[in-house]
Design an enzyme around this catalytic site. Structure first.
Site, PDB file in Angstrom:
ATOM      1  N   HIS A 122       3.134  14.453  -0.876  1.00 29.08           N
ATOM      2  CA  HIS A 122       3.140  14.337   0.585  1.00 29.08           C
ATOM      3  C   HIS A 122       4.527  14.637   1.141  1.00 29.08           C
ATOM      4  CE1 HIS A 122      -0.874  12.780   0.978  1.00 29.08           C
ATOM      5  NE2 HIS A 122      -0.643  11.761   0.175  1.00 29.08           N
ATOM      6  N   HIS A 176       2.009  11.744  -6.633  1.00 32.96           N
ATOM      7  CA  HIS A 176       1.113  11.993  -5.503  1.00 32.96           C
ATOM      8  C   HIS A 176       1.852  11.809  -4.176  1.00 32.96           C
ATOM      9  CE1 HIS A 176      -2.942  11.649  -3.460  1.00 32.96           C
ATOM     10  NE2 HIS A 176      -2.109  11.172  -2.549  1.00 32.96           N
ATOM     11  N   GLU A 177       2.528  10.681  -4.049  1.00 31.62           N
ATOM     12  CA  GLU A 177       3.247  10.416  -2.797  1.00 31.62           C
ATOM     13  C   GLU A 177       4.326  11.457  -2.557  1.00 31.62           C
ATOM     14  OE1 GLU A 177       2.426   8.387  -0.590  1.00 31.62           O
ATOM     15  OE2 GLU A 177       0.987   7.143  -1.644  1.00 31.62           O
ATOM     16  N   GLU A 232      -3.817  15.017   1.483  1.00 35.37           N
ATOM     17  CA  GLU A 232      -4.207  14.262   0.297  1.00 35.37           C
ATOM     18  C   GLU A 232      -4.354  15.176  -0.914  1.00 35.37           C
ATOM     19  OE1 GLU A 232      -4.234  11.019   0.221  1.00 35.37           O
ATOM     20  OE2 GLU A 232      -3.613  11.181   2.297  1.00 35.37           O
ATOM     21  N   TYR A 254     -10.438  11.955   2.309  1.00 37.97           N
ATOM     22  CA  TYR A 254     -10.333  11.804   0.862  1.00 37.97           C
ATOM     23  C   TYR A 254     -11.429  12.574   0.142  1.00 37.97           C
ATOM     24  CZ  TYR A 254      -7.104   8.196   2.282  1.00 37.97           C
ATOM     25  OH  TYR A 254      -6.060   7.526   2.863  1.00 37.97           O
ATOM     26  N   HIS A 291      -8.854   0.598   5.009  1.00 36.81           N
ATOM     27  CA  HIS A 291      -8.997   1.678   5.992  1.00 36.81           C
ATOM     28  C   HIS A 291      -9.952   1.312   7.120  1.00 36.81           C
ATOM     29  CE1 HIS A 291      -7.407   3.399   2.324  1.00 36.81           C
ATOM     30  NE2 HIS A 291      -6.924   4.383   3.043  1.00 36.81           N
ATOM     31  N   HIS A 308       0.834  -1.193   0.000  1.00 40.42           N
ATOM     32  CA  HIS A 308       0.000   0.000   0.000  1.00 40.42           C
ATOM     33  C   HIS A 308       0.879   1.257   0.000  1.00 40.42           C
ATOM     34  CE1 HIS A 308      -4.030   1.596   0.569  1.00 40.42           C
ATOM     35  NE2 HIS A 308      -3.527   2.478   1.409  1.00 40.42           N
ATOM     36  N   ALA A 309       0.722   2.116  -1.001  1.00 43.10           N
ATOM     37  CA  ALA A 309       1.610   3.272  -1.164  1.00 43.10           C
ATOM     38  C   ALA A 309       1.512   4.226   0.020  1.00 43.10           C
ATOM     39  CB  ALA A 309       1.273   4.017  -2.456  1.00 43.10           C
TER      40      ALA A 309
END
Length: 1397
Positions: free
Chosen positions: A1041, A1037-1038, A1069, A1219, A1209, A1001-1002
């Site tokens: 963060h 995306h990561e 997010e 989200y 989750h 899971h990223a």
């Protein structure tokens, strides 16, 4: 005209040089090319003539005829360049298509002082000559013998400044030199500035400063071709340098300054202010520009032998030729060029052997022959010593540069910017001077250290002491020089733009010298009768100086880049690239470009960044910085001067020393004691909060490391370690909470910052549980997560094969067989959620217990607390209402999309699987039907029109996923955001390790160990990435963060742990998704594809970072503007591609919204119910049917199945509403950044194709937002970022983004008579309900009743079959889940990771 002979072309050139055209500018590009080709020949010829004459003189300065010839040749060449500039300006080159031709004209057409009329030009030259003459002929009288007045600067005066420690002698020499140089040229300088500025304005610049910086600029034409649209003007360049200096000043220079000041107090007792600037005459140099000459007074370990190997050179029989051959060997070892035979035949490197007086200042010379020659030479009065050995390598570095760019046109035969030439020579010296090179390659060992009374510090080994001395000596040359290298031109820029007026020429100079350099005059104030800048050669000679500052920074960038390529490990100052051909190849290819491309392109290739970045130089001196920190702290020294030290002085003045008790007593001790309640003591509260923060930071760092071990090597042992570490965090936090947060009446405090720290930590989360309950809660969550992670489903057609969730996601995405999809959908829920239902029941009880202990009604209210804002009276109910309102705004568009997808899937699967209300969840391409992107090929509006997908290009053209990471990093650096840290590069995980069980899971991780700068920090990403477009975007995306984490991790001492988070959980997010909106645009993907395919033949797989092309100018064509479908005239392929692109994006973004909306709505409802009812699954499907229009593929049990638990989750207790918030905010952020990036050119109708790549303006505003972290309430941050008065979330931006698709859907639905929406309240039709099953009936009548029972049973199964058929509805899609930050406040654990949804 390309076929013309040379004669006519030379005639054309001759005519151009002799006649000043009166007609309009020439627009003929072919003629311009021929003109430039012949001009290049003339340049080679004229330059060579000047160089030959110059060489003859500087190698034989006693021959007056040679001097006259050299002067005449210099004048002739200067005149030629002036004529060439005038005639180049007769071409309208702005319209030329050939960018290389354009650049040649751009730089050759600048006339400089030649823009003046003849009378003023004559005056200009005379003024400059007068100033230079004043400088070059200046002498002073001897301090001890006033009658001897023939002391010249070199060697007499410089020798005194370097060796004397007589305060008065140094002061005298310092003042006399300035009296006899600068003071005498002040009037000339003022007039010279006027004429210079006039010439600059005539040449198209606002002042001379801008003219000087022209070589550092990147105009729009160049930016479009080379730098991805990123221009650079003089103001921006100066701002870049200012930022660089600020970082070096704070990170190193002020510490070096403080240490030198401290040590010089031993040499000049009572003469130096311990908290003030250093008198500039005692630093070993006339201008205090380098401090190497005072090194023996300030070495950290004065009795440790120096690193000088001169004695060893003599001992080993070195001579001058061996020094030059050693240098040549260095360059050849890294695949650079050997010296030419002409070099060896004509260089003058030994004055004794030469036998003539010469200019001994070492220099490297290019004789301008270009491709037609190989005449390069060095002139140097070489002596056999280490200093000259380094100089030889430096000068040969210039020769290598000459040879590398020899094939370019004359104007491009120069360094990428003026600072690069010097940097290349110094770059090589950084390797040569290492002990590794001196000892291993050259056989020159340093003297060994011997213990002495001054070197008893056992904290350092002898080798470390020698290294620290070496770094100190380097710093006295390199770091001490930087402020001087910066301020000389900063001062002149101010003079030229009149921010430093004529009336304050000297005051302006000393203001800068004190504020930037921390040096001052020897004693007295220097009035305006003086002109002290004129005491430095480059001012009267009118030579720009900023090149040296640039050189001193970028050489370390080059060094770090090449050392990385060479595979160096260990401290940067120990790196030697000798023998590494990979490093040499990078260097050679950069040198070959010369000045042919804008310097940021070359800097990126050779230094890893388009920006001048000081982090490498700071990294190089890191061991010295650490030493200085300790030494200065132990000596209680102020770092800095002036305002930096005012607080320290004030603190000292507030205390008195008591000899009776040998203690410091407060001068305020006679005040009456206060009766203030301890709970209102704000000062003590701040101290307690800081202490809590310090302890928790260490614990969280440790727990995050254990968490990382678990997620990258899943096992019972690593899970136990992680749980224990987080349990300790919870226990310690709870203790601090009771004695600090629960103790103080913080709402009465004055500091809003302190109050916010209390408010954000008033929620203990699960830490409020008893130890027993907390351990049980942790075990439950761990067990549910393990069930999820370990779940396996057997292949439908092969029971020997099974799949985990990652493989199942691929199955759901790729399979189109409805029966197979139903198998994997159903079986996953049987092997995940269904197995954790008992744990979940206890989980609700425990989490509600924690909530009530925190004074919340239930866990749902506790989760939402992070969005509340007490100062705005924004409650949890306000937040829930805002979310509900947002969904209502978007519901109509979602139902349009749902109707279109349902219609399309019905056509594909048929009415027996898809009915007219609901879409079956298993058909939507995603295990949870949360996003539907994977069914795009089934529902594309225009399937014949492709949209960009770079998966194939990635798979075919990159070696490993690290290259995708580097491309993603380039996106952020193009905005002016951070490079990833060394720890990131070393420790991130992007591929599955066969030896370890990685939770794929990223997620993005912050290890909370920043001190001063993000480049020091430990940040990482963990994911199992494949070489496809989906994971390519997830990496961006990561990394979003990570950028957020880096941004809010500074500055030191001002960012407590609780503020190191997103403004609210949705912000984190949204940042990643905002970047993804740009990355996924067709224009950006096309750029990446072009980049990948253009590098396909790169055998090393070492891709350069993208630095070309402008992607901010895509114009969309909507045909007649109706944005309808093809029947309304919108039949262009561009329109169709846009609609397809928006459809695919909507399948990812819009389809996701109701799922993100209901997952926490469902849990909030369960928390509120608190296990009064156990029909978890019925409640789940009630929301999915009513809100999302999604049904299960078959009947589900209301309380025995637990389908929501099939989602990570839920198992891991991660709130999900973030989200939904993120999906709203990302479009608001994107819209705002596009406005900033495009300004007046921004088009609302084109926002979906807006790519902010390379927009520094957008990046600057984004960085401001990121830097605030959680330190300010989120509504305030949103309001400030959006530039308005409203800080609320709204759906305007997202609806505007998709407006062309909405118009298309309107028309499609109308044309196909499609019903929009579905019936609500249908959940019971999809539940297995005991009411349908007949009760056991006593058999009294035997066969009759048996038959009746049988009939009832048959009726049941018929009804069940009908319900099952009705339960099969529409289709769905999947994208990589939106990434989530699992820095989960305190409700579960507070890890530093950010996960995908």
């Amino acid at each position: 005209m390309r076929g013309h002979t040379r004669g006519p072309c030379l005639a054309l050139l001759g005519l151009a040089l002799l006649v000043s055209p009166l007609h309009a500018l020439n627009t003929n590009e072919v003629e311009a090319e021929e003109f430039m080709k012949e001009l290049n020949v003339r340049f080679n010829h004229e330059c060579n003539k000047e160089m030959v004459a110059r060489w003859d003189y500087i190698t034989d300065v006693t021959d007056p005829d040679k001097e006259a010839t050299a002067n005449a040749a210099a004048v002739s060449y200067l005149n030629f360049k002036g004529e060439a500039a005038v005639n180049s300006s007769q071409y309208a080159y702005d319209g030329f298509n050939d960018i290389e031709l354009y650049r040649r004209f751009r730089f050759l057409s600048k006339k400089g002082p030649g823009a003046l009329d003849q009378e003023e030009l004559t005056e200009y030259k005379a003024l400059q000559a007068n100033m230079e003459t004043t400088y070059s002929t200046a002498t002073i009288c001897d301090f001890y013998n006033p009658q001897q007045c023939d002391l010249i600067l070199e060697p007499d005066i410089e020798a005194i400044m370097a060796s004397s420690t007589n305060w008065d002698e140094l002061k005298y020499v310092w003042e006399q030199w300035r009296d006899n140089t600068g003071k005498l040229m002040r009037k000339d300088f003022v007039r010279f500035v006027e004429l210079s500025n006039k010439a600059a304005t005539l040449d198209g610049f606002d002042n001379t400063g801008s003219y000087w910086l022209n070589g550092y600029t990147v105009d729009q034409r160049e930016a479009d071709t080379y730098t991805g649209g990123h221009t650079l003007n003089p103001v921006e360049f100066r701002e870049m340098l200012s930022s660089v200096w600020d970082q070096v000043s704070e990170g190193l220079y002020k510490k070096l300054h403080a240490y030198v000041r401290m040590r010089l107090q031993e040499v000049y007792p009572g003469k130096i202010d311990p908290t003030g600037p250093i008198p500039s005459h005692i630093l070993g140099n006339m201008w205090a520009q380098t401090w190497g000459n005072i090194g023996h007074y300030v070495m950290p370990f004065s009795d440790v032998p120096s690193f000088d190997v001169t004695d060893k050179m003599h001992e080993n029989g070195w001579d001058i030729m061996r020094m030059f051959k050693a240098a040549e060997d260095f360059f050849e070892s890294i695949s650079l060029y050997p010296m030419t035979q002409v070099f060896w035949d004509r260089s003058v490197i030994n004055q004794t052997a030469w036998g003539k007086m010469m200019v001994c200042h070492a220099s490297a010379e290019d004789f301008c022959l270009g491709p037609d020659g190989d005449d390069y030479r060095i002139k140097m009065c070489t002596e056999v010593n280490m200093e000259d050995l380094i100089t030889v390598h430096h000068e040969m570095g210039h020769i290598e540069y000459f040879m590398a760019y020899k094939d370019l046109p004359h104007v491009f035969r120069d360094s990428a910017n003026p600072g690069f030439h010097e940097a290349i020579g110094d770059l090589i010296a950084l390797s040569v001077s290492t002990p590794k090179h001196l000892e291993n390659i050259l056989g020159l060992t340093r003297k060994t250290s011997t213990s002495s009374k001054n070197t008893k510090d056992t904290r350092y080994t002898d080798e470390e002491k020698q290294d620290l001395n070496f770094l100190m000596e380097m710093a006295l040359e390199k770091i001490a020089f930087l402020p001087f290298g910066y301020l000389i031109d900063k001062y002149r820029w101010g003079v030229y733009d009149n921010s430093i007026t004529t009336e304050e020429l000297n005051a302006g100079w000393w203001n800068l010298r004190e504020s930037l350099q921390g040096v001052t005059t020897p004693e007295d104030v220097r009035g305006e009768e003086f002109f002290d800048p004129g005491a430095k050669y480059h001012v009267p000679a009118n030579v720009p100086y900023i090149r040296y500052f640039v050189s001193f920074i970028v050489q370390f960038q080059f060094h770090e880049r090449l050392c990385a390529a060479a595979g160096h490990t260990g401290p940067l100052h120990t790196c030697d690239i000798y023998g590494n051909q990979e490093a040499g190849t990078i260097l050679r290819e950069a040198l070959k470009k010369g000045f042919s491309e804008p310097w940021p392109v070359v800097l990126k290739e050779l230094g890893g960044s388009e920006n001048i970045d000081p982090q490498a130089i700071i990294k190089y001196f890191d061991p010295l910085i650490k030493f200085l920190d300790v030494a200065l702290a132990e000596a209680d020294q102020c770092i800095g001067w002036g305002e930096d030290c005012i607080k320290i002085i004030d603190d000292l003045e507030k205390t008195t020393f008591s000899p009776e008790n040998n203690t410091m007593e407060s001068s305020m001790s006679t005040e009456e004691p206060t009766t203030e309640s301890p709970s209102l003591n704000e000062t003590q509260a701040l101290e307690d909060m800081d202490a809590m923060d310090a302890e928790l930071t260490v614990l969280v760092q440790n727990a995050t490391l254990y968490d990382w071990e678990y997620y990258t090597n899943e096992s019972d042992a690593t899970a136990a370690d992680a749980n224990a570490a987080w349990a300790l965090v919870s226990h310690v936090f709870r203790d601090w909470y009771n004695k600090t947060i629960a103790f103080y009446e913080y709402e009465e405090f004055e500091s809003e910052d302190l109050k916010r720290r209390f408010r954000l930590q008033k929620n203990l989360g699960t830490s409020a549980l008893s130890d027993k309950d907390l351990d049980r809660y942790s075990a439950i969550v761990k067990n549910m997560t393990s069930i999820y992670n370990e779940g396996r489903v057997v292949d439908m057609n092969n029971d020997t094969v099974s799949y985990g969730i990652d493989e199942l996601e691929i199955k759901m995405a790729e399979t189109k067989d409805a029966k197979e999809l139903e198998h994997y959908w159903t079986e996953w829920r049987s092997h995940s959620g269904k197995l954790m239902i008992d744990d979940f029941e206890e989980y609700i009880t425990l989490l509600n217990t924690a909530a009530q202990a925190n004074d919340f009604s239930d866990a749902g209210e506790m989760w939402v607390d992070v969005y509340t804002e007490p100062t705005l009276n924004y409650t949890s109910q306000n937040f829930k209402s805002e979310i509900e309102s947002l969904w209502k705004e978007l519901e109509g568009f979602y139902k349009q999309l749902h109707a279109y997808i349902r219609f399309s899937l019905k056509e594909h699967y048929g009415d027996d699987i898809v009915d007219s209300d609901f879409i079956p969840a298993h058909l939507l391409g995603n295990m949870w039907a949360q996003s539907w992107e994977n069914i795009y090929d089934l529902v594309a509006p225009y399937p014949e029109v492709p949209i960009p997908d770079i998966s194939e290009a990635l798979a075919e053209n990159i070696v490993d996923t690290d290259e995708m990471v580097r491309i993603a990093e380039d996106f952020f650096t193009s905005l002016g955001l951070y490079n990833m840290t060394q720890s990131f590069n070393d420790n991130s995980v992007f591929e599955q390790n066969e030896q370890e069980s990685i939770i794929c899971h990223a997620s993005a991780w912050d290890f909370y160990n920043i001190v001063d700068d993000p480049s020091e920090g430990d940040f990482r990403i963990k994911m199992c990435a494949d070489k496809n477009q989906e994971d390519f975007i997830v990496i961006h995306h990561e990394m979003g963060h990570t950028e957020y984490q880096m941004s809010y991790s500074i500055p030191r001492g001002e960012r407590p742990l609780v503020f190191r988070d997103g403004a609210n959980p949705g912000f984190h997010e949204a940042i990643g998704d905002t970047i993804a909106l740009s990355v996924s645009t067709p224009s950006h993907l096309k750029m990446i594809e072009n980049y990948l395919t253009s590098n396909a033949n790169n055998a090393t797989g070492d891709f350069d970072m993208i630095s070309h092309g402008s992607f901010f100018e895509t114009e969309l064509d909507y045909g007649n503007g109706t944005n309808g479908n093809e029947t309304n005239g919108n039949s262009t392929s561009e329109y169709k591609q846009n609609i397809n692109f928006l459809m695919k994006t909507a399948l990812a973004k819009i389809a996701f919204l109701p799922y993100a909306y209901i997952l926490d709505q469902w849990r909030w409802e369960l928390f509120e119910d608190n296990n009064k009812h156990d029909d978890y699954n019925r409640k789940w499907w009630e929301l999915r049917l009513d809100v999302q229009g999604i049904c299960p593929p078959g009947l589900r049990h209301p309380n025995e199945d637990f389908d929501a638990g099939s989602k990570y989750h839920v198992a891991d207790s991660v709130p999900y509403i973030r989200y939904f918030v993120a999906h709203i905010l990302q479009f608001q952020f994107h819209h705002r950044l596009c406005e900033i990036a495009f300004g007046d050119q921004f088009e609302e109708t084109e926002v979906f194709n807006c790519d902010i790549y390379n927009s520094i303006d957008a990046g600057t505003e984004l960085k401001k937002l990121l830097n605030r972290g959680a330190s300010v309430e989120w509504h305030e941050q949103l309001r400030d970022f959006m530039g308005g008065s409203n800080g609320s979330m709204n759906a305007i931006a997202i609806l505007n983004y998709f407006s062309p698709l909405q118009d298309y859907l309107d028309e499609f639905i109308k044309n196909n008579s499609i019903e929009v929406g579905w019936k609500e309240g249908q959940v019971d039709h999809y539940m297995i309900d005991s009411a349908y099953i007949p009760a056991t009936v006593p058999i009294v009548v035997g066969v009759v009743l048996a038959v009746m029972v049988l009939i009832v049973i048959i009726a049941y199964f018929v009804g069940q079959a009908r319900q099952k058929k009705k339960a099969k509805k529409n289709a769905a899609s999947s994208t990589p889940e939106n990434i989530e930050i699992s820095v989960q406040n305190t409700e579960t654990k507070s890890t530093g990771s950010v996960d995908s949804n």
